[in-house]
Design a protein around this motif. Structure first.
Motif, PDB file in Angstrom:
ATOM      1  N   TYR A 115       0.871  -1.322  -0.022  1.00 54.81           N
ATOM      2  CA  TYR A 115       0.121  -0.187  -0.031  1.00 54.81           C
ATOM      3  C   TYR A 115       0.771   1.229  -0.054  1.00 54.81           C
ATOM      4  N   PHE A 116       0.172   2.505  -0.237  1.00 51.17           N
ATOM      5  CA  PHE A 116       1.074   3.615  -0.394  1.00 51.17           C
ATOM      6  C   PHE A 116       0.167   4.988  -0.077  1.00 51.17           C
ATOM      7  N   SER A 117       0.720   5.916  -0.106  1.00 50.09           N
ATOM      8  CA  SER A 117       0.338   7.166   0.160  1.00 50.09           C
ATOM      9  C   SER A 117       0.079   7.892  -1.194  1.00 50.09           C
ATOM     10  N   PRO A 118      -1.358   8.168  -1.814  1.00 48.85           N
ATOM     11  CA  PRO A 118      -1.342   8.664  -2.870  1.00 48.85           C
ATOM     12  C   PRO A 118      -1.323  10.272  -2.810  1.00 48.85           C
ATOM     13  N   VAL A 119      -0.988  10.922  -3.946  1.00 47.31           N
ATOM     14  CA  VAL A 119      -0.965  12.454  -4.057  1.00 47.31           C
ATOM     15  C   VAL A 119      -2.060  12.819  -5.053  1.00 47.31           C
ATOM     16  N   ILE A 120      -3.204  13.402  -4.816  1.00 49.88           N
ATOM     17  CA  ILE A 120      -4.210  13.655  -5.712  1.00 49.88           C
ATOM     18  C   ILE A 120      -4.362  15.160  -5.948  1.00 49.88           C
ATOM     19  N   GLU A 121      -4.384  15.779  -7.032  1.00 53.97           N
ATOM     20  CA  GLU A 121      -4.818  17.161  -7.221  1.00 53.97           C
ATOM     21  C   GLU A 121      -6.065  17.576  -6.887  1.00 53.97           C
ATOM     22  N   TYR A 325       4.403  -1.313   3.503  1.00 55.69           N
ATOM     23  CA  TYR A 325       4.137   0.273   3.036  1.00 55.69           C
ATOM     24  C   TYR A 325       5.248   0.925   1.922  1.00 55.69           C
ATOM     25  N   HIS A 326       4.868   1.413   0.861  1.00 57.58           N
ATOM     26  CA  HIS A 326       5.802   1.751  -0.356  1.00 57.58           C
ATOM     27  C   HIS A 326       6.176   3.052  -0.220  1.00 57.58           C
ATOM     28  N   GLY A 327       5.687   4.042   0.375  1.00 55.47           N
ATOM     29  CA  GLY A 327       5.663   5.429   0.377  1.00 55.47           C
ATOM     30  C   GLY A 327       4.723   6.071  -0.437  1.00 55.47           C
ATOM     31  N   MET A 328       5.153   7.246  -0.631  1.00 59.80           N
ATOM     32  CA  MET A 328       4.127   8.452  -1.372  1.00 59.80           C
ATOM     33  C   MET A 328       4.346   8.648  -2.624  1.00 59.80           C
TER      34      MET A 328
END
Length: 398
Positions: A115-121, A325-328
């Protein structure tokens, strides 16, 4: 007689060969009957990388006084072993105990997902492009509206909109991860949206639905495959798929940018996992052979022996399943989406004798500390105390 024995041997040989190995499965240790199985020896010839352990353990010790009291001896001894030896065959010489996870198949093959932390606009105000809301948690009793109800406007007019995205799937994917980063392009602000709650309806995997409908082959399923399928569909088709999952996740903006797990500890990429706390309490140390994947998401034939910490949980993470956890960011999401592979895992602990000895050493060292005389000529002591940073702990006991 010889013919019968030969036939039996062939059958048994074929059965052994039929065991799957394409996703990193190994069959080196016999069968196990429990999730955690005490073992006295660990044999692993995999390349080693323990470099992330110290930084992740320091986060625990700095953030959580309760976990520090529980784990500081274990963390110190694991660090000593990693720095001085790193050979799993020598764990017992450092007073470290090992419990091997049995794996879902009973042969020690523990599933790793990612899993990861996405970055969305996002935009603060709705417009023709950015029109899909991200919601804060409403007040709605035991069960809030379903996803379909929310898509139909059930939460409109309550002032719960935290921002608007250009993609319904992007919001959905952040829900699946449970948190994520958002970038408000209208004021160039990066913010972390933490998990804020859910609507109380059961989670249904849209990936599983796409497989069952024959839209995506099982062996090709990943977050990337879902995104590629969505890109080829019209909005109504995408909405119909997403509504098959009635569960909906809400968010809570936070000022700091730390990604916190269930234990309240900042998660470091490739150093922490979500785990089943019934078997792996928060703060547990794991020695793991993590499967390595190529750019296409296939197992490349290698594992790396590393140290991980259980610092998060997940609704689908049960028993012999770890979520790494894979990061952002986008690449972390691609990499995490490929993971559904296997490796061997051992939970590390301390013998009672070693734990007691380390505690005694710590107490003796504390007693030898000599207090420095206080200069009362001016308020140096007061000024120095006031200048120290305040440290608080937010870890959870288990």
């Amino acid at each position: 007689m010889f013919r019968k024995v030969t036939l039996v041997s062939c059958v048994l040989g074929l059965a052994a060969c039929a065991r799957p190995v394409d996703r990193g499965q190994q069959y080196l240790d016999g069968e196990f009957g429990q999730v955690l199985n005490p073992v006295t020896h660990v044999a692993s010839d995999k390349p080693r990388d323990y470099t992330r352990f110290e930084a992740q353990s320091e986060q625990v010790l700095a953030r959580s006084p309760s976990m520090m009291l529980r784990y500081q001896n274990l963390y110190q001894q694991v660090k000593n072993w990693a720095e001085e030896s790193g050979d799993p065959a020598l764990l017992t010489q450092y007073g470290l105990t090992t419990d091997q996870m049995g794996g879902g198949d009973g042969y020690g093959n523990v599933m790793f997902t990612g899993y990861f932390s996405p970055v969305i606009e996002l935009r603060h105000a709705k417009d023709e492009t950015f029109r899909y809301p991200v919601y804060a948690m409403p007040v709605c009793g035991e069960k809030c509206p379903t996803r379909a109800d929310i898509y139909n406007g059930a939460l409109e007019g309550q002032g719960l909109e935290l921002g608007y995205a250009a993609s319904k799937l992007a919001v959905f994917m952040m829900e699946v991860q449970g948190s994520g980063f958002v970038h408000f392009e209208d004021n160039d602000q990066l913010q972390y949206f933490a998990y804020g709650g859910k609507n109380g309806h059961p989670y249904v995997s849209i990936g599983k639905i796409l497989i069952e409908r024959g839209e995506v082959p099982r062996e090709k399923m990943s977050l990337k495959a879902i995104a590629e399928w969505v890109d080829q569909q019209d909005e109504a088709t995408v909405r119909e798929l997403l509504e098959q999952n009635p569960s909906y996740v809400f968010f809570r903006p936070r000022e700091d940018l730390d990604v916190l797990g269930t234990a309240g500890i900042p998660l470091l990429p490739m150093a922490s996992v979500a785990a089943d706390r019934e078997f792996l309490p928060m703060g547990s140390v794991l020695l793991a052979e993590v499967p390595q994947l190529d750019a296409e998401g296939n197992w490349n034939g290698k594992h790396v022996l590393t140290l991980l910490m259980a610092l998060d949980t997940g609704g689908a993470v049960k028993r012999n399943h770890l979520d790494l956890y894979h990061g952002m960011g986008e690449q972390a999401g691609i990499d995490a989406g490929h993971y559904k592979h296997f490796g061997r895992v051992w939970k590390l602990g301390l013998t009672a004798e070693t734990d007691a000895a380390l505690t005694e050493e710590r107490q003796k060292a504390s007693e030898k500390t000599v207090a420095r005389p206080v200069d009362t000529h001016f308020t140096f002591l007061e000024e120095s105390v006031q200048s120290q940073p305040v440290v608080t702990g937010s870890g959870l006991d288990n």
